[in-house]
Design a protein around this motif. Structure first.
Motif, PDB file in Angstrom:
ATOM      1  N   MET A   1       0.852  -1.196   0.000  1.00 35.30           N
ATOM      2  CA  MET A   1       0.000   0.000   0.000  1.00 35.30           C
ATOM      3  C   MET A   1       0.890   1.250   0.000  1.00 35.30           C
ATOM      4  O   MET A   1       1.787   1.374   0.833  1.00 35.30           O
ATOM      5  N   PRO A   2       0.659   2.186  -0.922  1.00 36.45           N
ATOM      6  CA  PRO A   2       1.483   3.398  -0.969  1.00 36.45           C
ATOM      7  C   PRO A   2       1.342   4.219   0.308  1.00 36.45           C
ATOM      8  O   PRO A   2       0.278   4.274   0.918  1.00 36.45           O
ATOM      9  N   VAL A   3       2.430   4.849   0.699  1.00 33.91           N
ATOM     10  CA  VAL A   3       2.392   5.718   1.866  1.00 33.91           C
ATOM     11  C   VAL A   3       2.215   7.161   1.392  1.00 33.91           C
ATOM     12  O   VAL A   3       2.923   7.629   0.504  1.00 33.91           O
ATOM     13  N   THR A   4       1.210   7.840   1.935  1.00 31.74           N
ATOM     14  CA  THR A   4       0.970   9.243   1.589  1.00 31.74           C
ATOM     15  C   THR A   4       1.113  10.141   2.803  1.00 31.74           C
ATOM     16  O   THR A   4       1.366  11.330   2.684  1.00 31.74           O
ATOM     17  N   SER A   5       0.908   9.591   3.984  1.00 35.52           N
ATOM     18  CA  SER A   5       1.091  10.333   5.228  1.00 35.52           C
ATOM     19  C   SER A   5       1.284   9.316   6.341  1.00 35.52           C
ATOM     20  O   SER A   5       1.012   8.128   6.163  1.00 35.52           O
ATOM     21  N   PHE A   6       1.742   9.778   7.478  1.00 36.11           N
ATOM     22  CA  PHE A   6       1.979   8.859   8.579  1.00 36.11           C
ATOM     23  C   PHE A   6       2.024   9.620   9.888  1.00 36.11           C
ATOM     24  O   PHE A   6       2.223  10.837   9.910  1.00 36.11           O
ATOM     25  N   VAL A   7       1.834   8.896  10.982  1.00 40.95           N
ATOM     26  CA  VAL A   7       1.911   9.473  12.316  1.00 40.95           C
ATOM     27  C   VAL A   7       3.309   9.226  12.861  1.00 40.95           C
ATOM     28  O   VAL A   7       3.833   8.110  12.793  1.00 40.95           O
ATOM     29  N   VAL A   8       3.928  10.271  13.379  1.00 36.40           N
ATOM     30  CA  VAL A   8       5.277  10.155  13.921  1.00 36.40           C
ATOM     31  C   VAL A   8       5.200   9.943  15.424  1.00 36.40           C
ATOM     32  O   VAL A   8       4.611  10.735  16.152  1.00 36.40           O
ATOM     33  N   GLY A   9       5.774   8.845  15.873  1.00 37.27           N
ATOM     34  CA  GLY A   9       5.864   8.584  17.299  1.00 37.27           C
ATOM     35  C   GLY A   9       7.250   8.962  17.795  1.00 37.27           C
ATOM     36  O   GLY A   9       8.253   8.609  17.172  1.00 37.27           O
ATOM     37  N   LYS A  10       7.335   9.696  18.889  1.00 35.29           N
ATOM     38  CA  LYS A  10       8.626  10.160  19.398  1.00 35.29           C
ATOM     39  C   LYS A  10       9.246   9.130  20.341  1.00 35.29           C
ATOM     40  O   LYS A  10       8.608   8.681  21.282  1.00 35.29           O
ATOM     41  N   ARG A  11      10.486   8.784  20.032  1.00 35.33           N
ATOM     42  CA  ARG A  11      11.213   7.845  20.880  1.00 35.33           C
ATOM     43  C   ARG A  11      12.692   8.171  20.761  1.00 35.33           C
ATOM     44  O   ARG A  11      13.215   8.284  19.657  1.00 35.33           O
ATOM     45  N   ALA A 171       9.276  20.364  -0.391  1.00 35.94           N
ATOM     46  CA  ALA A 171       9.752  19.565  -1.515  1.00 35.94           C
ATOM     47  C   ALA A 171      10.514  18.338  -1.029  1.00 35.94           C
ATOM     48  O   ALA A 171      10.357  17.231  -1.573  1.00 35.94           O
ATOM     49  N   ALA A 172      11.346  18.511   0.007  1.00 33.54           N
ATOM     50  CA  ALA A 172      12.116  17.384   0.540  1.00 33.54           C
ATOM     51  C   ALA A 172      11.195  16.303   1.096  1.00 33.54           C
ATOM     52  O   ALA A 172      11.397  15.106   0.837  1.00 33.54           O
ATOM     53  N   ALA A 173      10.175  16.712   1.857  1.00 35.84           N
ATOM     54  CA  ALA A 173       9.235  15.744   2.425  1.00 35.84           C
ATOM     55  C   ALA A 173       8.473  15.019   1.313  1.00 35.84           C
ATOM     56  O   ALA A 173       8.259  13.796   1.378  1.00 35.84           O
ATOM     57  N   GLY A 174       8.070  15.775   0.297  1.00 34.94           N
ATOM     58  CA  GLY A 174       7.361  15.158  -0.822  1.00 34.94           C
ATOM     59  C   GLY A 174       8.219  14.137  -1.540  1.00 34.94           C
ATOM     60  O   GLY A 174       7.739  13.058  -1.921  1.00 34.94           O
ATOM     61  N   ASN A 175       9.494  14.441  -1.705  1.00 38.54           N
ATOM     62  CA  ASN A 175      10.384  13.506  -2.392  1.00 38.54           C
ATOM     63  C   ASN A 175      10.736  12.301  -1.529  1.00 38.54           C
ATOM     64  O   ASN A 175      10.962  11.202  -2.045  1.00 38.54           O
ATOM     65  N   LEU A 176      10.792  12.474  -0.219  1.00 40.53           N
ATOM     66  CA  LEU A 176      10.981  11.322   0.669  1.00 40.53           C
ATOM     67  C   LEU A 176       9.806  10.351   0.550  1.00 40.53           C
ATOM     68  O   LEU A 176       9.996   9.125   0.470  1.00 40.53           O
ATOM     69  N   LEU A 177       8.595  10.886   0.530  1.00 32.80           N
ATOM     70  CA  LEU A 177       7.409  10.043   0.377  1.00 32.80           C
ATOM     71  C   LEU A 177       7.387   9.379  -0.996  1.00 32.80           C
ATOM     72  O   LEU A 177       7.024   8.204  -1.127  1.00 32.80           O
ATOM     73  N   HIS A 178       7.784  10.131  -2.018  1.00 29.45           N
ATOM     74  CA  HIS A 178       7.817   9.551  -3.366  1.00 29.45           C
ATOM     75  C   HIS A 178       8.819   8.407  -3.427  1.00 29.45           C
ATOM     76  O   HIS A 178       8.558   7.368  -4.060  1.00 29.45           O
ATOM     77  N   ALA A 179       9.968   8.575  -2.751  1.00 31.88           N
ATOM     78  CA  ALA A 179      10.974   7.515  -2.719  1.00 31.88           C
ATOM     79  C   ALA A 179      10.427   6.254  -2.078  1.00 31.88           C
ATOM     80  O   ALA A 179      10.746   5.129  -2.492  1.00 31.88           O
ATOM     81  N   ALA A 180       9.585   6.429  -1.067  1.00 33.49           N
ATOM     82  CA  ALA A 180       9.006   5.269  -0.380  1.00 33.49           C
ATOM     83  C   ALA A 180       8.075   4.478  -1.290  1.00 33.49           C
ATOM     84  O   ALA A 180       7.894   3.267  -1.108  1.00 33.49           O
ATOM     85  N   ASN A 181       7.492   5.143  -2.271  1.00 28.50           N
ATOM     86  CA  ASN A 181       6.469   4.506  -3.100  1.00 28.50           C
ATOM     87  C   ASN A 181       6.974   3.967  -4.436  1.00 28.50           C
ATOM     88  O   ASN A 181       6.209   3.383  -5.195  1.00 28.50           O
ATOM     89  N   LEU A 182       8.256   4.152  -4.734  1.00 33.27           N
ATOM     90  CA  LEU A 182       8.801   3.598  -5.968  1.00 33.27           C
ATOM     91  C   LEU A 182       8.910   2.079  -5.860  1.00 33.27           C
ATOM     92  O   LEU A 182       9.151   1.536  -4.782  1.00 33.27           O
ATOM     93  N   THR A 183       8.756   1.402  -6.974  1.00 30.77           N
ATOM     94  CA  THR A 183       8.881  -0.061  -6.979  1.00 30.77           C
ATOM     95  C   THR A 183      10.353  -0.451  -7.091  1.00 30.77           C
ATOM     96  O   THR A 183      11.190   0.340  -7.548  1.00 30.77           O
TER      97      THR A 183
END
Length: 329
Positions: A1-11, A171-183
């Motif tokens: 499933m493509p990632v478009t957003s996510f919840v960040v947990g602090k640790r 732009a950086a955040a958008g490209n990080l998400l795009h990198a996650a979704n490449l095959t």
């Protein structure tokens, strides 16, 4: 499933601890996507051992902890840097460059073995960000936008003609998400690539800041040469070849003007910083235009004026008197 957003947990975890056991709790939930942004930048050259512990051993600890989980092969997005030399084709200029290149090779090797599905994206210098604590050789680039817009002086340690590739946090955040979704098939040519950005000269940034925020704001940038910084940054390529990344759908910012306006709207205004009057006036006018209000010129000016007065911003004297006399009439 493509990632478009996510919840960040602090640790808080020291990834540079003794072996992969120090980070294994990060992967208890077997997340599908891992974004590895932790690094040591400027200090890596001054504290040699710590730089390698964080940037190299820390990355390897994460990769080994993933490798130890049977049947687990997540997408591993590693935030590298345009400072990293192309593998086997250029000599590194400092320890940070070397360590990023080593980490890139580790991500590619663990991907080849099937332990992770990795990609290393070489990010440009991020500008238009509110964090003043992060220190790097190029920290003066974000400070030239952040500090003057907050009413503080910024130091420019390089010549005005110096040109450098930059990107906004958006732009950086958008490209990080795009990198996650490449095959994996899309990464068959290479798992390491330069991210696209824009490459304005220092004088372009100062000019854009003056046009948007006013000449008085731009004058808060003061030149003070720093030979050590200049020696480092002048060794980097001023125009980055991002052809491969562009072919995969990564997207750069449109202009330095867009980066500055984004910072004012999404960072300063959200945090209720006091903005220079010219900056605030410009954004009230932009808000009206974005709402596509078709207003006669006089009505639009009154709306801008009313919005400014309701927010208790300081209004240029001449502008305020004209509107008050119009209202009284």
């Amino acid at each position: 499933m493509p990632v478009t957003s996510f919840v960040v947990g602090k640790r808080k975890i020291d990834i540079a601890g003794d072996g992969p056991s120090c980070v294994e709790e990060l992967f208890y939930g077997r997340p599908e996507f891992i974004f590895h942004l932790a690094s040591l930048s400027e200090e890596a050259d001054f504290d040699f051992d710590r730089g390698y512990r964080v940037n190299v051993d820390g990355t390897k600890n994460m990769l080994d902890a993933i490798r130890a989980i049977p049947g687990y092969c997540p997408r591993f997005v590693f935030a590298s840097s345009i400072a990293a030399p192309s593998q086997c084709s250029a000599a590194p200029q400092d320890s940070y460059d070397t360590q990023k290149a080593i980490a890139e090779l580790l991500v590619s090797e663990y991907s080849r073995k099937g332990y992770v599905d990795g990609i290393s994206i070489r990010l440009p210098t991020i500008v238009g960000c509110p964090d003043a604590t992060y220190k790097a050789a190029t920290s003066f680039f974000p400070s030239m936008i952040r500090e003057p817009l907050s009413g503080h002086e910024a130091i420019c340690p390089v010549p005005l003609f110096f040109r450098h590739t930059i990107a906004s946090p958006k732009a950086a955040a958008g490209n990080l998400l795009h990198a996650a979704n490449l095959t994996s098939q899309q990464l068959a040519m290479s798992r390491t690539m330069n991210m696209p950005g824009i490459a304005p000269a220092v004088h372009d940034i100062i000019e854009a800041l003056g046009n948007i925020a006013g000449k008085s704001v731009a004058k808060l940038i003061r030149q003070e040469r720093d030979i050590s910084i200049w020696r480092t940054v002048s060794s980097w390529p001023q125009n980055i070849d991002a052809t491969y990344a562009l072919s995969l759908g990564f997207v750069p910012d449109t202009s330095i003007d867009a980066i500055i306006k984004y910072y004012i709207k999404d960072e300063l205004k959200q945090k209720k910083h006091s903005l220079p009057t010219e900056v605030e006036k410009m954004h009230v006018e932009d808000d009206l235009k974005q709402k596509k209000c078709s207003l006669p010129t006089g009505v639009e000016k009154r709306h801008v004026e009313d919005d400014l007065k309701q927010k208790t911003y300081s209004i240029p004297t001449g502008f305020g008197k004209r509107q008050l006399s119009g209202a009284a009439a």
